[in-house]
Design a protein around this motif. Structure first.
Motif, PDB file in Angstrom:
ATOM      1  N   TYR A 101      -1.211   5.430   0.127  1.00 22.00           N
ATOM      2  CA  TYR A 101      -2.574   4.893   0.179  1.00 22.00           C
ATOM      3  C   TYR A 101      -3.558   5.855  -0.465  1.00 22.00           C
ATOM      4  CZ  TYR A 101      -0.726   1.561   3.623  1.00 22.00           C
ATOM      5  OH  TYR A 101      -0.001   0.587   4.261  1.00 22.00           O
ATOM      6  N   ALA A 133      -5.884   2.955  -1.908  1.00 19.43           N
ATOM      7  CA  ALA A 133      -5.777   1.679  -1.187  1.00 19.43           C
ATOM      8  C   ALA A 133      -6.128   1.868   0.278  1.00 19.43           C
ATOM      9  CB  ALA A 133      -4.364   1.121  -1.319  1.00 19.43           C
ATOM     10  N   HIS A 175       0.981   6.932   4.200  1.00 16.23           N
ATOM     11  CA  HIS A 175      -0.329   7.597   4.168  1.00 16.23           C
ATOM     12  C   HIS A 175      -0.574   8.229   2.796  1.00 16.23           C
ATOM     13  CE1 HIS A 175      -3.788   9.917   5.580  1.00 16.23           C
ATOM     14  NE2 HIS A 175      -3.235  10.980   4.979  1.00 16.23           N
ATOM     15  N   ALA A 193      -2.288  -1.796  -1.625  1.00 19.08           N
ATOM     16  CA  ALA A 193      -1.379  -0.875  -2.304  1.00 19.08           C
ATOM     17  C   ALA A 193      -0.337  -1.630  -3.107  1.00 19.08           C
ATOM     18  CB  ALA A 193      -0.701   0.032  -1.274  1.00 19.08           C
ATOM     19  N   ASP A 212      -5.022  -0.526   2.658  1.00 17.58           N
ATOM     20  CA  ASP A 212      -3.973  -1.125   3.461  1.00 17.58           C
ATOM     21  C   ASP A 212      -2.764  -1.446   2.580  1.00 17.58           C
ATOM     22  OD1 ASP A 212      -4.621  -3.456   2.036  1.00 17.58           O
ATOM     23  OD2 ASP A 212      -5.940  -4.184   3.622  1.00 17.58           O
ATOM     24  N   ARG A 213      -1.707  -1.962   3.215  1.00 12.20           N
ATOM     25  CA  ARG A 213      -0.474  -2.234   2.482  1.00 12.20           C
ATOM     26  C   ARG A 213      -0.657  -3.300   1.408  1.00 12.20           C
ATOM     27  NH1 ARG A 213       4.042  -4.451   6.332  1.00 12.20           N
ATOM     28  NH2 ARG A 213       3.350  -2.754   7.672  1.00 12.20           N
TER      29      ARG A 213
END
Length: 373
Positions: free
Chosen positions: A352, A357, A349, A363, A359-360
């Motif tokens: 991000y 970002a 969290h 990121a 989402d993964r």
């Protein structure tokens, strides 16, 4: 007495590595005469002309577009500046005028961007004189594009060598490699017929340097060092420019010397194998390493991007993101780092939020592009 069949000037000089050229007609004399008549005045005039050396329009436009973005990438801004000789010169000169503890010692574009505001870089780029690909101007003819092509080739070769050797001054080397031949621009402006009428039959870089000294009394590396000092470039940059053809070159100059030979080799130009190996040894490369470089030279590099801006993530957050990039799920990351799953979620969290970002995937992409992963 039988008259000689060849003039004395055409005969080889005893003990010389290079044959003496036959005396050339009038065009050649246009180059030789300034050696004794107005030599200093011609060079001074050429130094002044370099104050207005143009920026490639495409480089300028890309830089302006990057700076105009809402969240410009420092790495992309640095790369855009490093792609152009005139931009590098202008940005370094401006950065070294900024008052503070680093004044006069900024030796890389990474460091220059740290001390200059985006507005300062934008104003500099917007007001720069430009040229287009293959454009022929009244002052510089087609020299800017020809010069840029070789400069960028040497810069890329030097960067590849620096990565392979683990050279700690990679950012500075990209500057010295790009500027290594600025003395040639001076000689182009000062002497009609340079380089073709000066270099004559010379084939290798060492032979060309020999003819420059013989015909003009100076060579482009020496003149380039004088120009770099005239621009108040840091001593280490000016020294590398001046000594990039020296047999006892070390540091940046040694890497640039080898990179210059590699660029000529890649372009199909003649290079002395003995000099190439000697230059390689000066940067710690033996025959095996040199063969590897020569083999890989035509192929694009797959090195990860340089990290040119500070990473906002903590060490633990970076550990989590690296494992996320490897495809691990939360439980795997938690087990490997001896954390709870909820702690991993908290770290993600925060990641991000710091990277902006959603989402993964975003990121990971953002951090990879900036060289943090």
């Amino acid at each position: 007495m039988t008259p000689p069949t060849a003039s004395a000037s055409a005969m080889p000089v005893a003990g010389s590595a290079f044959p003496r050229r036959p005396r050339a007609p009038e065009p050649h004399l246009l180059v030789r005469s300034p050696r004794n008549e107005g030599h200093g005045k011609r060079l001074t005039s050429a130094f002044e002309a370099l104050e207005h050396f143009p920026v490639l329009a495409e480089s300028r436009n890309r830089l302006l577009a990057l700076i105009a973005e809402e969240r410009p990438s420092t790495g992309e801004v640095v790369a855009a500046i490093e792609s152009d000789v005139a931009l590098v010169i202008a940005v370094l000169r401006l950065a070294n005028k900024v008052e503070g503890p680093r004044q006069g010692s900024i030796d890389s574009i990474v460091a220059a961007v740290e001390v200059l505001s985006p507005e300062a870089v934008q104003g500099l780029a917007a007001g720069a004189e430009t040229f287009e690909f293959f454009e022929r101007g009244t002052t510089w003819d087609a020299a800017p594009e020809r010069f840029r092509l070789h400069a960028v080739s040497v810069q890329r070769a030097a960067d590849r060598l620096a990565v392979q050797a683990g050279y700690p001054y990679r950012d500075r080397l990209l500057v010295t490699a790009l500027l290594h031949d600025i003395g040639k621009l001076v000689l182009m402006h000062a002497y009609p017929g340079y380089p073709k009428q000066v270099h004559g039959p010379a084939r290798t870089p060492e032979e060309r340097l020999h003819y420059e000294r013989r015909e003009l009394g100076v060579d482009h590396s020496l003149v380039g060092g004088v120009l770099a000092r005239r621009w108040n470039m840091p001593r280490v940059v000016a020294s590398a420019v001046e000594r990039h053809h020296a047999d006892d070159a070390h540091g940046d100059a040694a890497f640039v010397r080898l990179a210059d030979m590699l660029a000529h080799y890649a372009q199909g130009s003649a290079v002395s194998s003995n000099e190439l190996l000697r230059a390689a040894r000066a940067v710690g490369f033996g025959p095996t390493e040199l063969r590897s470089v020569l083999y890989d030279l035509p192929y694009p590099t797959s090195e990860r991007p340089r990290s040119v801006e500070p990473c906002p993530l903590s060490g633990r957050e970076l550990d989590v993101l690296k494992r996320l990039a490897q495809g691990m799920v939360y439980k795997q990351i938690a087990h490997e780092l001896s954390l709870s799953t909820s702690t991993v979620r908290t770290h993600l969290h925060n990641i991000y939020g710091k990277l902006g970002a959603v989402d993964r995937a975003q990121a990971v992409l953002y951090a990879t592009e900036r060289g943090w992963l």
